[in-house]
Design a protein around this motif. Structure first.
Motif, PDB file in Angstrom:
ATOM      1  N   MET A   1      -0.892   7.879  41.025  1.00  0.00           N
ATOM      2  CA  MET A   1      -0.386   9.408  41.015  1.00  0.00           C
ATOM      3  C   MET A   1      -0.115  10.020  42.345  1.00  0.00           C
ATOM      4  O   MET A   1       0.137  10.878  42.536  1.00  0.00           O
ATOM      5  N   ALA A   2       0.111   9.054  43.021  1.00  0.00           N
ATOM      6  CA  ALA A   2       0.620   9.370  44.421  1.00  0.00           C
ATOM      7  C   ALA A   2       2.037   9.839  44.600  1.00  0.00           C
ATOM      8  O   ALA A   2       2.771   9.194  43.678  1.00  0.00           O
ATOM      9  N   SER A   3       2.512  10.681  45.498  1.00  0.00           N
ATOM     10  CA  SER A   3       3.642  11.150  45.518  1.00  0.00           C
ATOM     11  C   SER A   3       4.506  10.659  46.728  1.00  0.00           C
ATOM     12  O   SER A   3       5.661  10.764  46.976  1.00  0.00           O
ATOM     13  N   VAL A   4       3.854  10.054  47.619  1.00  0.00           N
ATOM     14  CA  VAL A   4       4.526   9.604  49.109  1.00  0.00           C
ATOM     15  C   VAL A   4       5.101   8.467  48.736  1.00  0.00           C
ATOM     16  O   VAL A   4       4.513   7.427  48.107  1.00  0.00           O
ATOM     17  N   SER A  36       9.953  10.240  59.564  1.00  0.00           N
ATOM     18  CA  SER A  36      10.716   9.249  58.894  1.00  0.00           C
ATOM     19  C   SER A  36       9.719   7.834  58.877  1.00  0.00           C
ATOM     20  O   SER A  36       9.640   7.131  57.859  1.00  0.00           O
ATOM     21  N   ILE A  37       8.808   7.755  59.698  1.00  0.00           N
ATOM     22  CA  ILE A  37       7.677   6.566  59.634  1.00  0.00           C
ATOM     23  C   ILE A  37       6.502   7.093  58.962  1.00  0.00           C
ATOM     24  O   ILE A  37       6.245   6.555  57.915  1.00  0.00           O
ATOM     25  N   LEU A  38       5.957   8.165  59.800  1.00  0.00           N
ATOM     26  CA  LEU A  38       4.538   8.507  59.066  1.00  0.00           C
ATOM     27  C   LEU A  38       4.352   8.901  57.697  1.00  0.00           C
ATOM     28  O   LEU A  38       3.530   8.755  57.103  1.00  0.00           O
ATOM     29  N   ALA A  39       5.534   9.720  57.495  1.00  0.00           N
ATOM     30  CA  ALA A  39       5.280  10.302  56.172  1.00  0.00           C
ATOM     31  C   ALA A  39       5.674   9.548  55.011  1.00  0.00           C
ATOM     32  O   ALA A  39       5.243   9.590  53.802  1.00  0.00           O
ATOM     33  N   HIS A  40       6.146   8.318  55.262  1.00  0.00           N
ATOM     34  CA  HIS A  40       6.329   7.185  54.390  1.00  0.00           C
ATOM     35  C   HIS A  40       5.510   5.918  54.591  1.00  0.00           C
ATOM     36  O   HIS A  40       5.868   4.827  54.122  1.00  0.00           O
ATOM     37  N   ARG A  41       4.278   5.975  55.277  1.00  0.00           N
ATOM     38  CA  ARG A  41       3.328   4.961  55.121  1.00  0.00           C
ATOM     39  C   ARG A  41       2.067   5.424  54.516  1.00  0.00           C
ATOM     40  O   ARG A  41       1.605   6.609  54.482  1.00  0.00           O
ATOM     41  N   LEU A  79      -3.682  15.352  60.630  1.00  0.00           N
ATOM     42  CA  LEU A  79      -4.639  15.114  59.571  1.00  0.00           C
ATOM     43  C   LEU A  79      -4.167  14.073  58.687  1.00  0.00           C
ATOM     44  O   LEU A  79      -4.724  13.322  58.169  1.00  0.00           O
ATOM     45  N   TRP A  80      -2.970  13.877  58.412  1.00  0.00           N
ATOM     46  CA  TRP A  80      -2.234  12.837  57.668  1.00  0.00           C
ATOM     47  C   TRP A  80      -2.579  11.378  58.226  1.00  0.00           C
ATOM     48  O   TRP A  80      -2.723  10.502  57.645  1.00  0.00           O
ATOM     49  N   VAL A  81      -2.461  11.293  59.741  1.00  0.00           N
ATOM     50  CA  VAL A  81      -2.741  10.076  60.178  1.00  0.00           C
ATOM     51  C   VAL A  81      -4.130   9.410  60.242  1.00  0.00           C
ATOM     52  O   VAL A  81      -4.465   8.407  60.289  1.00  0.00           O
ATOM     53  N   LEU A  82      -5.170  10.535  59.990  1.00  0.00           N
ATOM     54  CA  LEU A  82      -6.597  10.153  60.066  1.00  0.00           C
ATOM     55  C   LEU A  82      -6.853   9.379  58.882  1.00  0.00           C
ATOM     56  O   LEU A  82      -6.162   9.713  57.756  1.00  0.00           O
ATOM     57  N   LEU A 308       7.340  18.501  52.557  1.00  0.00           N
ATOM     58  CA  LEU A 308       8.349  18.046  51.525  1.00  0.00           C
ATOM     59  C   LEU A 308       8.152  16.398  51.368  1.00  0.00           C
ATOM     60  O   LEU A 308       8.163  16.059  50.091  1.00  0.00           O
ATOM     61  N   ALA A 309       8.180  15.738  52.254  1.00  0.00           N
ATOM     62  CA  ALA A 309       8.131  14.287  52.505  1.00  0.00           C
ATOM     63  C   ALA A 309       6.950  13.545  51.730  1.00  0.00           C
ATOM     64  O   ALA A 309       6.722  12.796  51.053  1.00  0.00           O
ATOM     65  N   LEU A 310       5.848  14.418  52.197  1.00  0.00           N
ATOM     66  CA  LEU A 310       4.429  14.091  51.710  1.00  0.00           C
ATOM     67  C   LEU A 310       4.253  14.427  50.220  1.00  0.00           C
ATOM     68  O   LEU A 310       3.527  13.574  49.450  1.00  0.00           O
TER      69      LEU A 310
END
Length: 316
Positions: A1-4, A36-41, A79-82, A308-310
């Motif tokens: 169910m992930a959206s990333v 472009s990198i972190l929001a798509h990993r 928060l996302w990178v943690l 929006l990317a997340l």
């Protein structure tokens, strides 16, 4: 169910680390490159990027991001990178210190993570704060809130689908009796909500509804302003239909006079890899507006692009 959205061909962690390093150098930070990198990993990929970055440059990626970024965009990226468990531990610790709505965040983490995930959060909490999550929750709460929250954060529920229908009937009856007597903080109510599996609780509450003609949360609305009852209803929602709970958190965060960025950031970063698709569907159904449009009209700049990317809708 992930959206990333993770690209089909992901660059090596070394390439990602190098690109991030480049984003920090020169005049000004290249925020678009960071997004472009972190929001798509995914979580595993982000963890390796952090490790590679530390090995290659002898620096902590989080510290470098902290230096380069600011405000709500910075908070979202950090928060996302943690690691998810570290993130929850950080949010829970922060919640024990904040004066507003802190109980909700602790309850949300306790009720919407799997038993194993919650256990790992408690380990991460030990490692980072040299105290236990339950001792901090117990210390920073009192009365009925403490009575409910401490067993919630220490819970290790059965995760399977096995349900005992006889038990569901008898416990629905117990719940109904206690609620009819307005004994909302009764240890039996707390025992059932803090120890039973989510499948068992669902069966109990379905039986409650059928046998007594009302959904339990309707019967718990005797005093709409009572803070403990609000938390109790939210606990039940988190345990039975988290997407409805998170939809409401987002709706309140976005539709207020001025956005509650803390809540918006928290829900997006913690649910993007879990059930964001369901939350988006629920949001659209409830508000007749897609979540991405609501975020778009309520936020701006790099913060908006990252969110929006997340949620799987950014062009970034």
């Amino acid at each position: 169910m992930a959206s990333v959205k993770v690209p089909a061909l992901v660059p090596s962690p070394a390439e990602d680390a190098e690109q991030l390093r480049k984003a920090f150098q020169g005049w000004g930070t290249n925020e678009a490159l960071i997004i472009s990198i972190l929001a798509h990993r995914n979580a595993a990929q982000r963890k390796i990027i952090r490790e590679t970055y530390a090995q290659t440059y002898g620096e902590d990626l989080l510290k470098d991001l902290d230096k380069e970024l600011s405000s709500d965009f910075e908070r979202t990226v950090l928060l996302w990178v943690l690691d998810p468990a570290e993130r929850d531990a950080f949010l829970a610790n922060e919640a024990t210190k904040r004066l507003t709505s802190n109980n909700w965040i602790v309850m949300e983490i306790a009720c919407t993570r799997s038993s194993h995930d919650l256990f790992v959060v408690r380990q991460a909490y030990h490692a980072r704060f040299k105290r236990s999550l339950e001792e901090d929750v117990a210390y920073h709460t009192s009365g009925d809130f403490r009575k409910l929250l401490v067993p919630l954060v220490t819970s290790f529920r059965y995760e399977g689908d096995e349900v005992n229908m006889t038990l569901a009937k008898s416990e629905a009856k117990i719940l109904h009796e206690k609620i009819s007597d307005k004994a909302f903080n009764d240890e039996e109510i707390i025992r059932i909500l803090t120890t039973r599996s989510k499948s068992q609780i669902n069966a109990t509450l379905n039986h409650y509804n059928n046998a007594f003609g009302n959904a339990i949360n309707k019967d718990l609305k005797t005093d709409p302003e009572d803070e403990y009852l609000k938390l109790l209803r939210a606990t039940i929602k988190c345990l039975t239909c988290p997407e409805k709970y998170f939809e409401k958190v987002l709706r309140l965060a976005i539709n207020k006079l001025g956005t509650d960025e803390w809540a918006l950031t928290r829900v997006v970063t913690t649910r993007a890899e879990v059930d964001m698709q369901r939350i988006k569907e629920e949001y659209h159904r409830r508000n007749s507006v897609p979540l991405e449009r609501a975020i778009d009209s309520d936020t701006s700049g790099d913060y908006e692009k990252m969110l929006l990317a997340l949620i799987g809708h950014g062009d970034a």
